[in-house]
Each structure stands twice: as C-alpha cells, then as structure tokens.
Design a protein around this motif. Structure first.
Motif, PDB file in Angstrom:
ATOM      1  N   CYS A   1      -0.546  19.180 -71.890  1.00 49.92           N
ATOM      2  CA  CYS A   1      -1.984  18.975 -71.705  1.00 49.92           C
ATOM      3  C   CYS A   1      -2.419  17.701 -72.407  1.00 49.92           C
ATOM      4  CB  CYS A   1      -2.779  20.161 -72.256  1.00 49.92           C
ATOM      5  SG  CYS A   1      -2.516  21.718 -71.365  1.00 49.92           S
ATOM      6  N   VAL A   2      -3.316  16.979 -71.776  1.00 51.59           N
ATOM      7  CA  VAL A   2      -3.851  15.743 -72.355  1.00 51.59           C
ATOM      8  C   VAL A   2      -5.364  15.905 -72.520  1.00 51.59           C
ATOM      9  CG1 VAL A   2      -4.159  13.264 -72.074  1.00 51.59           C
ATOM     10  CG2 VAL A   2      -2.063  14.368 -71.251  1.00 51.59           C
ATOM     11  N   PRO A   3      -5.882  15.867 -73.739  1.00 49.60           N
ATOM     12  CA  PRO A   3      -7.322  16.026 -73.968  1.00 49.60           C
ATOM     13  C   PRO A   3      -8.102  14.786 -73.572  1.00 49.60           C
ATOM     14  CG  PRO A   3      -6.211  15.556 -76.029  1.00 49.60           C
ATOM     15  CD  PRO A   3      -5.132  15.688 -74.988  1.00 49.60           C
ATOM     16  N   PHE A   4      -9.176  14.986 -72.824  1.00 51.04           N
ATOM     17  CA  PHE A   4      -9.990  13.856 -72.380  1.00 51.04           C
ATOM     18  C   PHE A   4     -10.589  13.101 -73.549  1.00 51.04           C
ATOM     19  CE2 PHE A   4     -11.062  16.915 -68.713  1.00 51.04           C
ATOM     20  CZ  PHE A   4      -9.921  16.560 -68.023  1.00 51.04           C
ATOM     21  N   ASP A   5     -10.937  13.826 -74.606  1.00 48.26           N
ATOM     22  CA  ASP A   5     -11.666  13.210 -75.711  1.00 48.26           C
ATOM     23  C   ASP A   5     -10.768  12.558 -76.761  1.00 48.26           C
ATOM     24  OD1 ASP A   5     -10.640  15.666 -76.467  1.00 48.26           O
ATOM     25  OD2 ASP A   5     -12.382  16.262 -77.656  1.00 48.26           O
TER      26      ASP A   5
END
Length: 229
Positions: free
Chosen positions: A166-170
């Motif tokens: 998973c890659v966090p947008f923030d």
C-alpha cells in the motif's frame, strides 16, 4: 455515514446531538471527523469538463481553477484499489476499502463513496489485506491514511509489481514538480509519462494537491484516443 449505519440522516443527526449533550464526543472531535471525512471521501474532480463520450475537453472545471492558477503540487496517480489504513504507535490497527454507491443509491442522490472494514474471510479482500500486511507502517504518524493498494493480483497490476503493498497518498505518492497545467500540454505529458513509482511502466495520471486539502485529477485515458495518436 447514515448509509453505512443503516439509519436515516435525521436519526444520525439526533444520535450525534445526543452524544454531544452527553459528552461522549466533543464539538472539536465531531468537526474534525467531518472535515477529515469530507477531504478523504469526496470524489476527486477531474480537471476538465467531459463530452458525450466521457472524454475531457479543453474547458477547465470551475472547482479546479486553483490548479490552473498554479497552486498545489502534482503527484503520480497510482493505478490500484483505494483503501484506508489506520495506524497507532507504528502499528496497523485497521484496514478499510472503498465502497462506491450502487446504481440505486446514486438514484437516491448518494454520489460519493465511503470506507468499510475489510473481512479476513472474504475472497474480495484477500489481496488488499496482503498489501496492507506487506506495508511497513512503523514510521507513519498516528491517523487514518488513505492509500492505494497495489500488486500482482490487484487491478491487473499495470505497474508490474512483484509483491503487494500500500502507498499512502499523504506520505509516499511520487511528486511530479514538472507537470504542466494546460489541456494540450497535459495531454502530451501524460502520453509519454513514465511511472516514478515503477519505472518502465506508463503512469496512470496526475493528482494535484492543494495545501488546504483539495485535490484534482487527470488520467491519461481521459483524453480522446484520436487526439493522443
């Protein structure tokens, strides 16, 4: 929120009012959750208006004027599944996935999606949970982090990844400081944009982030194919 709780909006408002009166939730907490939810779950507008074939045309959308005024920064739009990871003290404590309204709900005026808990027994959530489990959140700040779940068994794996994550947008979305901001320049830019996250693969698009939390997006496939040829 009312849809997820299976209550009417009026019942939800009464319950929240009762919670405020009883001191179960403070006004600051309530406002904070509403603002956070609005920022996270509002459908991100596309930069331009669309024609009858759902392709973008050279007519900027009014709510995206800040992009064309030069505000905000561009990041790569990653092609996966939208999820939300909740972190406490460097530990992953909750994994949610986005649910979009059904056709019937859209007819009732429900247009924005919301997050629901994943189910470890559900085949539909298997690879989302695998992506979350492979993601190191030890350095993430406490909070709810909207992210993109990516990997071999998610959305056809257009980025050619060998494992799920998973890659966090923030926190980790690749920045694109050189991205242009006009219709024709964006069309040409996206036509050849190599992914910063997974070099050697075409990037899906760009998401612009305003300092106040607003976002706007444009995808390569939004443009008419004949124009891009």
């Amino acid at each position: 929120m009312a849809v997820e709780a299976d209550v009417s909006v009026a019942e939800l408002i009464r319950a929240l009012a009762g919670g405020l009166t009883a001191g179960a939730i403070t006004p600051e907490e309530l406002i904070g959750h509403v603002v956070k939810g609005k920022t996270v779950m509002e459908k991100i507008p596309t930069l331009f208006e669309r024609d009858e074939r759902f392709h973008v045309v050279d007519r900027p959308r009014a709510e995206c004027a800040w992009v064309f005024d030069g505000a905000g920064v561009g990041t790569e739009k990653l092609d996966g599944t939208n999820v939300r990871l909740t972190v406490r003290a460097g530990q992953l404590v909750r994994v949610e996935r986005r649910r979009n309204p059904s056709k019937a709900q859209k007819q009732q005026g429900i247009v924005d999606g919301w997050y629901v808990d994943t189910d470890s027994e559900s085949a539909d959530d298997k690879w989302i949970l695998a992506a979350a489990g492979n993601t190191d959140v030890s350095g993430w700040p406490d909070g709810e982090h909207p992210s993109e779940a990516l990997g071999p068994r998610i959305q056809g794996n257009p980025l050619g990844l060998e494992e799920h994550r998973c890659v966090p947008f923030d926190l980790q979305a690749p920045a694109l400081p050189e991205v242009p901001r006009s219709y024709h320049e964006l069309r040409d830019f996206l036509d050849t944009l190599d992914s910063r996250f997974s070099p050697g693969h075409v990037a899906e698009g760009v998401v612009f982030h305003h300092p106040d939390g607003r976002r706007a997006k444009i995808k390569r496939k939004d443009f008419p194919r004949a124009v891009m040829a």
